[in-house]
Design a protein around this motif. Structure first.
Motif, PDB file in Angstrom:
ATOM      1  N   ASN A  54       0.847  -1.199   0.000  1.00 58.43           N
ATOM      2  CA  ASN A  54       0.000   0.000   0.000  1.00 58.43           C
ATOM      3  C   ASN A  54       0.879   1.244   0.000  1.00 58.43           C
ATOM      4  OD1 ASN A  54       0.586   0.877   2.747  1.00 58.43           O
ATOM      5  ND2 ASN A  54      -0.800  -0.705   3.474  1.00 58.43           N
ATOM      6  N   ILE A  55       0.252   2.385  -0.155  1.00 61.37           N
ATOM      7  CA  ILE A  55       0.981   3.645  -0.335  1.00 61.37           C
ATOM      8  C   ILE A  55       1.826   4.002   0.892  1.00 61.37           C
ATOM      9  CG2 ILE A  55      -0.869   5.196   0.415  1.00 61.37           C
ATOM     10  CD1 ILE A  55       1.365   5.705  -2.625  1.00 61.37           C
ATOM     11  N   THR A  56       1.335   3.697   2.088  1.00 59.56           N
ATOM     12  CA  THR A  56       2.104   3.979   3.300  1.00 59.56           C
ATOM     13  C   THR A  56       3.344   3.100   3.347  1.00 59.56           C
ATOM     14  OG1 THR A  56       0.103   4.638   4.482  1.00 59.56           O
ATOM     15  CG2 THR A  56       2.018   4.057   5.824  1.00 59.56           C
ATOM     16  N   GLN A  57       3.177   1.814   3.032  1.00 58.91           N
ATOM     17  CA  GLN A  57       4.322   0.914   3.022  1.00 58.91           C
ATOM     18  C   GLN A  57       5.352   1.353   1.980  1.00 58.91           C
ATOM     19  OE1 GLN A  57       1.925  -2.578   2.312  1.00 58.91           O
ATOM     20  NE2 GLN A  57       2.349  -3.366   4.375  1.00 58.91           N
ATOM     21  N   LEU A  58       4.873   1.800   0.839  1.00 60.69           N
ATOM     22  CA  LEU A  58       5.782   2.281  -0.205  1.00 60.69           C
ATOM     23  C   LEU A  58       6.599   3.463   0.301  1.00 60.69           C
ATOM     24  CD1 LEU A  58       6.931   2.334  -3.079  1.00 60.69           C
ATOM     25  CD2 LEU A  58       4.923   3.669  -3.762  1.00 60.69           C
ATOM     26  N   ALA A  59       5.948   4.412   0.943  1.00 64.11           N
ATOM     27  CA  ALA A  59       6.660   5.581   1.477  1.00 64.11           C
ATOM     28  C   ALA A  59       7.708   5.153   2.501  1.00 64.11           C
ATOM     29  CB  ALA A  59       5.666   6.562   2.092  1.00 64.11           C
ATOM     30  N   VAL A  60       7.337   4.235   3.373  1.00 65.66           N
ATOM     31  CA  VAL A  60       8.265   3.767   4.404  1.00 65.66           C
ATOM     32  C   VAL A  60       9.464   3.066   3.765  1.00 65.66           C
ATOM     33  CG1 VAL A  60       8.541   2.146   6.328  1.00 65.66           C
ATOM     34  CG2 VAL A  60       6.522   3.637   6.233  1.00 65.66           C
ATOM     35  N   LEU A  61       9.204   2.165   2.811  1.00 70.67           N
ATOM     36  CA  LEU A  61      10.304   1.454   2.161  1.00 70.67           C
ATOM     37  C   LEU A  61      11.232   2.406   1.426  1.00 70.67           C
ATOM     38  CD1 LEU A  61       8.633  -1.790   0.725  1.00 70.67           C
ATOM     39  CD2 LEU A  61      10.039  -1.549   2.787  1.00 70.67           C
ATOM     40  N   ARG A  62      10.674   3.410   0.780  1.00 70.89           N
ATOM     41  CA  ARG A  62      11.508   4.371   0.052  1.00 70.89           C
ATOM     42  C   ARG A  62      12.457   5.112   0.990  1.00 70.89           C
ATOM     43  NH1 ARG A  62       7.532   7.350  -4.324  1.00 70.89           N
ATOM     44  NH2 ARG A  62       7.862   5.849  -6.011  1.00 70.89           N
ATOM     45  N   VAL A  63      11.941   5.544   2.122  1.00 75.03           N
ATOM     46  CA  VAL A  63      12.786   6.294   3.056  1.00 75.03           C
ATOM     47  C   VAL A  63      13.824   5.368   3.689  1.00 75.03           C
ATOM     48  CG1 VAL A  63      12.827   7.689   5.158  1.00 75.03           C
ATOM     49  CG2 VAL A  63      11.023   8.043   3.481  1.00 75.03           C
ATOM     50  N   ILE A  64      13.423   4.157   4.038  1.00 80.36           N
ATOM     51  CA  ILE A  64      14.391   3.217   4.620  1.00 80.36           C
ATOM     52  C   ILE A  64      15.482   2.895   3.603  1.00 80.36           C
ATOM     53  CG2 ILE A  64      14.682   0.833   5.428  1.00 80.36           C
ATOM     54  CD1 ILE A  64      12.014   1.198   6.939  1.00 80.36           C
ATOM     55  N   GLU A  65      15.114   2.774   2.348  1.00 83.65           N
ATOM     56  CA  GLU A  65      16.131   2.523   1.324  1.00 83.65           C
ATOM     57  C   GLU A  65      17.138   3.681   1.265  1.00 83.65           C
ATOM     58  OE1 GLU A  65      16.283   1.090  -3.267  1.00 83.65           O
ATOM     59  OE2 GLU A  65      15.058   2.868  -2.874  1.00 83.65           O
TER      60      GLU A  65
END
Length: 153
Positions: free
Chosen positions: A22-33
């Motif tokens: 989902n969009i929240t998970q995508l945002a989190v993964l992007r920042v963690i990357e």
């Protein structure tokens, strides 16, 4: 603002869900990357989330093998990194995101979209500024420090 956020969130979620995210998970993964090995407190700050909400968001991602997490010497220094599976999920989701983003910008208009982002950034900065000075919300008049936003258009 909240209504528009929910409408856009549902739209993006419906398109990105094809990648299993989902969009929240995508945002989190992007920042963690981008911030691999940095404390999760910094990740939460960049996402404008409190640390507890971020931990709740990453728990299923750790469980599902998208992330690994390591505790530092203090709870505030916990870090997270993408796994191979997490990178693949992120790559797939980014492809869906790019298509959705191109469609939204194409429909809305490139110049109008850029202007909207600029104004939304300015609006967020106003909220941050007023949050630091909560008494400003109760002031009235034409004081140059007071914020005047239209309520309806």
């Amino acid at each position: 603002m909240k209504k528009v956020s929910r409408v856009l969130g549902r739209f993006y979620d419906s398109k990105i869900s094809q990648a299993g995210i989902n969009i929240t998970q995508l945002a989190v993964l992007r920042v963690i990357e981008r911030r691999s090995e940095e404390p999760l407190t910094r990740i939460a700050e960049e996402l404008e989330m409190d640390r507890t909400s971020l931990y709740r968001a990453i728990t299923p991602m750790i469980r599902d093998g998208w992330l690994t997490s390591h505790d530092g010497t203090h709870a505030r220094f916990r870090t997270a990194q993408l796994t191979r599976k997490g990178r693949q999920i992120l790559t797939d989701a980014n492809k869906h995101w790019d298509r959705v983003q191109q469609n939204i910008i194409g429909c809305f208009g490139k110049k109008k979209y850029a202007s909207l982002l600029s104004e939304l950034t300015r609006l967020a900065e106003c909220a941050v500024k007023l949050n630091k000075r909560p008494n400003e919300l109760h002031k009235s008049g034409s004081n140059s420090n007071s914020l005047h936003l239209p309520t309806h258009n």
